[in-house]
Motif scaffolding. Sequence first.
Motif, PDB file in Angstrom:
ATOM      1  N   PRO A 176      -0.371 -33.790  27.722  1.00  0.00           N
ATOM      2  CA  PRO A 176      -0.459 -32.407  27.241  1.00  0.00           C
ATOM      3  C   PRO A 176      -1.639 -32.216  26.275  1.00  0.00           C
ATOM      4  O   PRO A 176      -2.169 -33.186  25.733  1.00  0.00           O
ATOM      5  CB  PRO A 176       0.865 -32.191  26.509  1.00  0.00           C
ATOM      6  N   GLY A 177      -2.016 -30.955  26.087  1.00  0.00           N
ATOM      7  CA  GLY A 177      -3.064 -30.643  25.118  1.00  0.00           C
ATOM      8  C   GLY A 177      -4.471 -30.751  25.675  1.00  0.00           C
ATOM      9  O   GLY A 177      -5.406 -31.050  24.952  1.00  0.00           O
ATOM     10  N   VAL A 178      -4.622 -30.511  26.971  1.00  0.00           N
ATOM     11  CA  VAL A 178      -5.936 -30.608  27.583  1.00  0.00           C
ATOM     12  C   VAL A 178      -6.424 -29.202  27.937  1.00  0.00           C
ATOM     13  O   VAL A 178      -5.643 -28.357  28.345  1.00  0.00           O
ATOM     14  CB  VAL A 178      -5.865 -31.489  28.848  1.00  0.00           C
ATOM     15  N   GLU A 179      -7.727 -28.945  27.703  1.00  0.00           N
ATOM     16  CA  GLU A 179      -8.300 -27.633  28.018  1.00  0.00           C
ATOM     17  C   GLU A 179      -9.025 -27.699  29.357  1.00  0.00           C
ATOM     18  O   GLU A 179      -9.713 -28.671  29.636  1.00  0.00           O
ATOM     19  CB  GLU A 179      -9.311 -27.241  26.938  1.00  0.00           C
ATOM     20  N   TYR A 180      -8.867 -26.643  30.171  1.00  0.00           N
ATOM     21  CA  TYR A 180      -9.551 -26.633  31.458  1.00  0.00           C
ATOM     22  C   TYR A 180     -10.686 -25.620  31.471  1.00  0.00           C
ATOM     23  O   TYR A 180     -10.499 -24.465  31.118  1.00  0.00           O
ATOM     24  CB  TYR A 180      -8.548 -26.362  32.588  1.00  0.00           C
ATOM     25  N   GLU A 181     -11.867 -26.068  31.881  1.00  0.00           N
ATOM     26  CA  GLU A 181     -13.058 -25.214  31.933  1.00  0.00           C
ATOM     27  C   GLU A 181     -13.001 -24.298  33.141  1.00  0.00           C
ATOM     28  O   GLU A 181     -13.244 -23.109  33.052  1.00  0.00           O
ATOM     29  CB  GLU A 181     -14.310 -26.103  32.058  1.00  0.00           C
ATOM     30  N   ASP A 182     -12.673 -24.901  34.290  1.00  0.00           N
ATOM     31  CA  ASP A 182     -12.691 -24.199  35.563  1.00  0.00           C
ATOM     32  C   ASP A 182     -11.689 -23.038  35.532  1.00  0.00           C
ATOM     33  O   ASP A 182     -10.530 -23.211  35.173  1.00  0.00           O
ATOM     34  CB  ASP A 182     -12.329 -25.215  36.660  1.00  0.00           C
ATOM     35  N   GLU A 183     -12.150 -21.844  35.933  1.00  0.00           N
ATOM     36  CA  GLU A 183     -11.304 -20.647  35.866  1.00  0.00           C
ATOM     37  C   GLU A 183     -10.032 -20.780  36.700  1.00  0.00           C
ATOM     38  O   GLU A 183      -8.941 -20.442  36.269  1.00  0.00           O
ATOM     39  CB  GLU A 183     -12.108 -19.421  36.341  1.00  0.00           C
ATOM     40  N   VAL A 184     -10.212 -21.279  37.942  1.00  0.00           N
ATOM     41  CA  VAL A 184      -9.067 -21.395  38.844  1.00  0.00           C
ATOM     42  C   VAL A 184      -8.052 -22.388  38.286  1.00  0.00           C
ATOM     43  O   VAL A 184      -6.843 -22.150  38.306  1.00  0.00           O
ATOM     44  CB  VAL A 184      -9.526 -21.816  40.254  1.00  0.00           C
ATOM     45  N   MET A 185      -8.560 -23.493  37.751  1.00  0.00           N
ATOM     46  CA  MET A 185      -7.659 -24.492  37.183  1.00  0.00           C
ATOM     47  C   MET A 185      -6.945 -23.927  35.966  1.00  0.00           C
ATOM     48  O   MET A 185      -5.746 -24.127  35.774  1.00  0.00           O
ATOM     49  CB  MET A 185      -8.436 -25.757  36.798  1.00  0.00           C
ATOM     50  N   LYS A 186      -7.695 -23.214  35.142  1.00  0.00           N
ATOM     51  CA  LYS A 186      -7.118 -22.625  33.933  1.00  0.00           C
ATOM     52  C   LYS A 186      -5.957 -21.710  34.292  1.00  0.00           C
ATOM     53  O   LYS A 186      -4.876 -21.786  33.714  1.00  0.00           O
ATOM     54  CB  LYS A 186      -8.225 -21.834  33.214  1.00  0.00           C
ATOM     55  N   GLU A 187      -6.205 -20.859  35.314  1.00  0.00           N
ATOM     56  CA  GLU A 187      -5.187 -19.898  35.745  1.00  0.00           C
ATOM     57  C   GLU A 187      -3.947 -20.616  36.293  1.00  0.00           C
ATOM     58  O   GLU A 187      -2.817 -20.310  35.910  1.00  0.00           O
ATOM     59  CB  GLU A 187      -5.796 -18.996  36.824  1.00  0.00           C
ATOM     60  N   ALA A 188      -4.177 -21.602  37.184  1.00  0.00           N
ATOM     61  CA  ALA A 188      -3.055 -22.312  37.793  1.00  0.00           C
ATOM     62  C   ALA A 188      -2.248 -23.057  36.729  1.00  0.00           C
ATOM     63  O   ALA A 188      -1.018 -23.094  36.771  1.00  0.00           O
ATOM     64  CB  ALA A 188      -3.564 -23.277  38.854  1.00  0.00           C
ATOM     65  N   TRP A 189      -2.948 -23.643  35.748  1.00  0.00           N
ATOM     66  CA  TRP A 189      -2.259 -24.406  34.694  1.00  0.00           C
ATOM     67  C   TRP A 189      -1.439 -23.470  33.799  1.00  0.00           C
ATOM     68  O   TRP A 189      -0.298 -23.783  33.430  1.00  0.00           O
ATOM     69  CB  TRP A 189      -3.261 -25.200  33.868  1.00  0.00           C
ATOM     70  N   ALA A 190      -2.027 -22.292  33.466  1.00  0.00           N
ATOM     71  CA  ALA A 190      -1.305 -21.331  32.646  1.00  0.00           C
ATOM     72  C   ALA A 190      -0.033 -20.876  33.370  1.00  0.00           C
ATOM     73  O   ALA A 190       1.044 -20.791  32.767  1.00  0.00           O
ATOM     74  CB  ALA A 190      -2.194 -20.136  32.330  1.00  0.00           C
ATOM     75  N   ASN A 191      -0.143 -20.609  34.672  1.00  0.00           N
ATOM     76  CA  ASN A 191       1.032 -20.233  35.456  1.00  0.00           C
ATOM     77  C   ASN A 191       2.093 -21.318  35.406  1.00  0.00           C
ATOM     78  O   ASN A 191       3.274 -21.047  35.227  1.00  0.00           O
ATOM     79  CB  ASN A 191       0.648 -19.985  36.921  1.00  0.00           C
ATOM     80  N   TYR A 192       1.633 -22.558  35.563  1.00  0.00           N
ATOM     81  CA  TYR A 192       2.562 -23.695  35.574  1.00  0.00           C
ATOM     82  C   TYR A 192       3.263 -23.822  34.222  1.00  0.00           C
ATOM     83  O   TYR A 192       4.467 -24.055  34.155  1.00  0.00           O
ATOM     84  CB  TYR A 192       1.808 -24.974  35.923  1.00  0.00           C
ATOM     85  N   GLU A 193       2.502 -23.635  33.132  1.00  0.00           N
ATOM     86  CA  GLU A 193       3.121 -23.754  31.816  1.00  0.00           C
ATOM     87  C   GLU A 193       4.156 -22.658  31.588  1.00  0.00           C
ATOM     88  O   GLU A 193       5.120 -22.854  30.866  1.00  0.00           O
ATOM     89  CB  GLU A 193       2.039 -23.728  30.736  1.00  0.00           C
ATOM     90  N   ASP A 194       3.959 -21.492  32.248  1.00  0.00           N
ATOM     91  CA  ASP A 194       4.931 -20.399  32.122  1.00  0.00           C
ATOM     92  C   ASP A 194       6.202 -20.670  32.894  1.00  0.00           C
ATOM     93  O   ASP A 194       7.284 -20.225  32.495  1.00  0.00           O
ATOM     94  CB  ASP A 194       4.317 -19.089  32.649  1.00  0.00           C
ATOM     95  N   GLY A 195       6.091 -21.309  34.034  1.00  0.00           N
ATOM     96  CA  GLY A 195       7.279 -21.538  34.861  1.00  0.00           C
ATOM     97  C   GLY A 195       7.151 -22.833  35.626  1.00  0.00           C
ATOM     98  O   GLY A 195       6.378 -22.933  36.567  1.00  0.00           O
ATOM     99  N   GLN A 196       7.886 -23.859  35.159  1.00  0.00           N
ATOM    100  CA  GLN A 196       7.776 -25.173  35.784  1.00  0.00           C
ATOM    101  C   GLN A 196       8.990 -25.484  36.630  1.00  0.00           C
ATOM    102  O   GLN A 196      10.104 -25.077  36.313  1.00  0.00           O
ATOM    103  CB  GLN A 196       7.643 -26.262  34.721  1.00  0.00           C
ATOM    104  N   ALA A 197       8.755 -26.221  37.697  1.00  0.00           N
ATOM    105  CA  ALA A 197       9.852 -26.706  38.521  1.00  0.00           C
ATOM    106  C   ALA A 197       9.414 -28.025  39.126  1.00  0.00           C
ATOM    107  O   ALA A 197       8.220 -28.296  39.214  1.00  0.00           O
ATOM    108  CB  ALA A 197      10.165 -25.698  39.628  1.00  0.00           C
TER     109      ALA A 197
END
Lengths: 317, 428
Positions: B355-376
């Motif tokens: 945890p605690g990693v920043e993503y530069e790539d826009e697509v990765m940033k978006e997908a990671w933010a979504n994942y942090e909001d709702g994980q399964a």
Amino acid sequence: MSAITTPRVRRGTVRTGITLSRRAGMVFVLPALALFSIFIAYPLLTALSYSFFDWTGIVRGGFVGVENYVTLFTRLPYRDDLPNAFVHNLLLFVGAMVFQNTIGLGLATLLHRIGRFKRFFQTMYTLPYLVSPLVIGYLWSLMLSPLFGPVNAVLRGIGLGELAQPWLGNPQTAIWVVVVVTAWQWIGFPVLLYGAALGGIPQEIDEAASIDGASAWQRFRAITLPMLLPAIGTVSVLTFIGAMEAFPIPYALGGSQGNPAGATDVMSLLFYRTAFESGSSNAIGTSSAIATLLFLFIFGISMLITWFMRRTERKLF
Amino acid sequence: MRRRILTTTALLAGSALLLSACAPSAASGDGAEEGDQVTLKVWSWRTEDVEAYNTIFDVFEEQHPNITVEFEAFQNTEYNQILTTGLAGSDGPDVPMVRAYGQLQPNIEAGQLEPIDGKVDGLDEIAPSVIAGAKGKADGKTYAVPLATQTLQMFYNKAIFDEHGLEVPNTWDEFIEVNEKLLAAGVTPMALGAKDDWILPIFADIIGSARYGGSEFEEKVLAGETDFTDPDYVASLELVTQVQKYLTPDVVGVSYTDSQIQFTSGQAAQFPGGSFEIATFRNQAPDLEFGSYQVPLPDGAVLDAPVSPAYADGNFAVNTKSTHQDEAFELLNWLATPEFGQLVADELNQFSAIPGVEYEDEVMKEAWANYEDGQAPYLLLVDFRYGEPLGTAVLGAEVQKMFLGQTDAAAAAASLQAGISQWFTPGE
């Protein structure tokens, strides 16, 4: 006429003019025997012994007798996959036999008749046989792709759009694609073998029958076909072994799972999945059992075909 | 003759001695600390990442001058065999990259990996479903440091969405509407390579995880309170049939690579897939503008927010036979730091497990933010690949049959249950 004395040769021995003691003979056999033992007999026997043990990764556990074999027939996925794959291997064999002994034999006979371009056509028919089966399978999977493949595009182009279908996506057609592609690749093999055998039949017999008024078909039935029997026997055994061990073409067309839904699964794919993809800790035990069963079956049936062909030949001549 | 052999051997032995005598002194000449220079062998199946890993390990070597990391990559499909042989022999890797979850168990059961509990810091920071990929099923011990997380979601082509005036859907009705509009406009709504069975359980989870209840369902099914014939799970599979009309006709004939081309060439508007696609899409179509979203909640969903199913992909472990245990654990500790996590993100374009990693790539940033909001959890991979038949393999073939009209959701769920109950006992 002077009397010619033929040396009496005992039945079963070949006189070569060299006398060797049994021990000296053994010395000459030894290198071949050593190579055979190390590279063939030893791996075969190891696989056999592996199949009787329980495995944890690559660590051998206790002796479990035939439990691995019982697993193959009682547990999922083997209980379902094994008969399914086995039937597909048999289909491959039957399909290949039909193609080779009709189209293959027909082509060989035609090529035998024509003098010109014989070599050219022989080479053409044999070409696919020289390309790696993996490449062949991949090319066909591209040609049959429902999205980009030319086969469906051509069918639609000539007004046969109803025939266009997902050849490799439909279980009813997928296995036949494997059968036909395999037969297509191997068609040069019987053409060559039968061609050579046809060349070995003395012309005089055919001419004599022709003078006696035998029709072309009668001559084929009564002379050519019986004299081809040894070649047909060889082709049958080799085709059988090839069909039972089929791997690259089914793999390229349907992947290791025999997609779709196991429709193109064959024994070697099942072995491959079990040994390399299952991640099961007893992968070595189960896959060795599959390998052993497959070997015994191929060995047994090959012997049977050979014996049957020999017997038929003896009856004929 | 004998004499000559002796001479040669003597010469060889002599030069070997000389060489080994040279090695340490050369190293200490570089200003290394006292003590021996140690070379750690690291093995991996990521042949495409060799350069990136060399860059990453340069950072480690700078901080640990007495350790040299030798990174070797082998063909992915042959890696398991190569690794098993390597770990059994004496010249295997010190720190091998190993598979996750069920595929890791043969190495653990064979006693080839060192337990790392208490020897590596920061393990408790890692998400439970991710660290579960590094644990022994039988003893519950941790055997490796997770490398990456893969998240599953729906990718979409931004240009196609703009062209048809479409927005990312927030409700199931909007989701259906988007697909209907695309269909009416003659664009394939979703690209799916259903000829390759492994992608299908992924598809089923992207569409249906929230419907059957994600981690809540996982807990229940592991405890034996329910099984896969549960009406909620069956309903989630029915969604797969429901959206089939938005896939290419004859979808079972389409291979995975064909489906990637469909999406990157703009023939299909959406692609249900894993985060591992991002790098592939970038390579295949550098100009492609794409984003991702979580499939909205269908009617009757058990969860109250959409989720991204996820799983751990790849671990680093320590070979029991390694003669450099201390240094190997030094490396493993570093692999569990956010510093390494950030390098995974920047150099490898992967989601780090740390945890605690920043993503530069826009697509990765978006997908990671979504994942942090709702994980399964990607349920069938995370929990149901510990025996034969693998849960993913059973469902893959069953979804193909559903697409072909040979079976329905209830029967597919029953087959899945029958397959896994052969080795899975709830509550163990």
